[in-house]
Design a protein around this motif. Structure first.
Motif, PDB file in Angstrom:
ATOM      1  N   ALA A   1       1.018  -3.178   1.137  1.00  0.00           N
ATOM      2  CA  ALA A   1      -0.346  -2.961   0.665  1.00  0.00           C
ATOM      3  C   ALA A   1      -0.893  -4.295   0.180  1.00  0.00           C
ATOM      4  CB  ALA A   1      -0.350  -1.949  -0.472  1.00  0.00           C
ATOM      5  N   MET A   2      -2.176  -4.443   0.270  1.00  0.00           N
ATOM      6  CA  MET A   2      -2.817  -5.674  -0.181  1.00  0.00           C
ATOM      7  C   MET A   2      -3.842  -5.332  -1.252  1.00  0.00           C
ATOM      8  SD  MET A   2      -5.094  -8.398   1.962  1.00  0.00           S
ATOM      9  CE  MET A   2      -6.480  -7.281   2.003  1.00  0.00           C
ATOM     10  N   GLY A   3      -3.827  -6.117  -2.301  1.00  0.00           N
ATOM     11  CA  GLY A   3      -4.776  -5.877  -3.376  1.00  0.00           C
ATOM     12  C   GLY A   3      -5.569  -7.126  -3.694  1.00  0.00           C
ATOM     13  N   TRP A   4      -6.771  -6.915  -4.207  1.00  0.00           N
ATOM     14  CA  TRP A   4      -7.596  -7.996  -4.741  1.00  0.00           C
ATOM     15  C   TRP A   4      -7.769  -7.745  -6.237  1.00  0.00           C
ATOM     16  CZ3 TRP A   4      -9.106 -12.371  -2.288  1.00  0.00           C
ATOM     17  CH2 TRP A   4      -9.060 -12.397  -0.895  1.00  0.00           C
ATOM     18  N   GLY A  10       1.894  -5.892  -2.189  1.00  0.00           N
ATOM     19  CA  GLY A  10       2.816  -5.033  -2.909  1.00  0.00           C
ATOM     20  C   GLY A  10       3.170  -3.803  -2.112  1.00  0.00           C
ATOM     21  N   ASP A  11       3.901  -2.898  -2.756  1.00  0.00           N
ATOM     22  CA  ASP A  11       4.409  -1.732  -2.044  1.00  0.00           C
ATOM     23  C   ASP A  11       3.422  -0.569  -1.993  1.00  0.00           C
ATOM     24  OD1 ASP A  11       7.650  -2.376  -3.492  1.00  0.00           O
ATOM     25  OD2 ASP A  11       6.879  -2.926  -1.513  1.00  0.00           O
ATOM     26  N   LEU A  12       2.591  -0.447  -3.002  1.00  0.00           N
ATOM     27  CA  LEU A  12       1.738   0.728  -3.122  1.00  0.00           C
ATOM     28  C   LEU A  12       0.273   0.338  -3.299  1.00  0.00           C
ATOM     29  CD1 LEU A  12       3.963   2.708  -5.661  1.00  0.00           C
ATOM     30  CD2 LEU A  12       3.846   3.049  -3.172  1.00  0.00           C
ATOM     31  N   VAL A  13      -0.602   1.274  -2.946  1.00  0.00           N
ATOM     32  CA  VAL A  13      -2.040   1.058  -3.126  1.00  0.00           C
ATOM     33  C   VAL A  13      -2.403   1.538  -4.537  1.00  0.00           C
ATOM     34  CG1 VAL A  13      -4.351   1.501  -2.215  1.00  0.00           C
ATOM     35  CG2 VAL A  13      -2.370   1.475  -0.665  1.00  0.00           C
ATOM     36  N   TYR A  66       2.465  -5.555  -7.515  1.00  0.00           N
ATOM     37  CA  TYR A  66       2.274  -6.557  -6.472  1.00  0.00           C
ATOM     38  C   TYR A  66       3.233  -7.722  -6.669  1.00  0.00           C
ATOM     39  CZ  TYR A  66      -1.768  -3.750  -5.416  1.00  0.00           C
ATOM     40  OH  TYR A  66      -2.577  -2.698  -5.075  1.00  0.00           O
ATOM     41  N   LYS A  67       4.030  -7.971  -5.630  1.00  0.00           N
ATOM     42  CA  LYS A  67       5.124  -8.938  -5.745  1.00  0.00           C
ATOM     43  C   LYS A  67       4.688 -10.362  -5.422  1.00  0.00           C
ATOM     44  CE  LYS A  67       8.385  -5.458  -4.007  1.00  0.00           C
ATOM     45  NZ  LYS A  67       9.329  -5.129  -2.920  1.00  0.00           N
TER      46      LYS A  67
END
Length: 122
Positions: A33-36, A99-102, A109-110
């Protein structure tokens, strides 16, 4: 393992638009998953938007719903954040993370990029 690198920040007037990019090295980008996130001076880092590895699930902070759109192109190992109708309160350093989850928590987020500055003038 992936290494995100953000680009596309800059100075824009209120009401304007910017598109941030997040280029990620590594063959496993599509698995994450990608986060901002963003962080303004003197404030804590806050969640902006996230998208699943497949792109089928997205999530937004209430403050950006209807104005920002998150997307990704796994063939290009790149994620995007389209920001429209920008407001001065959107001014911050924007970070891309994998990261692994939304989810909204930054602790999920790793892998994190170095950030790109977005400044919105009134």
């Amino acid at each position: 393992q992936v290494q995100p690198v953000e680009s596309g920040g800059g100075l824009v007037q209120a009401g304007g638009s910017l598109r941030l990019s997040c280029a990620a090295s590594g063959r496993t980008f599509r698995r994450y998953a990608m986060g901002w996130f963003r962080q303004a001076p003197g404030k804590e880092r806050e969640f902006v938007a996230a998208i699943s590895g497949s792109g089928g699930t997205t999530r937004y902070a209430d403050s950006v719903k209807g104005r920002f759109t998150i997307s990704r192109d796994n063939a290009m190992n790149t994620g995007y954040l389209q920001m429209n109708n920008l407001k001065p309160e959107d001014t911050a350093v924007y970070y891309c993370a994998a990261g692994d989850l939304v989810v909204t928590s930054p602790y999920n987020y790793k892998y994190w990029g170095q950030g790109t500055q977005v400044t919105v003038s009134s």
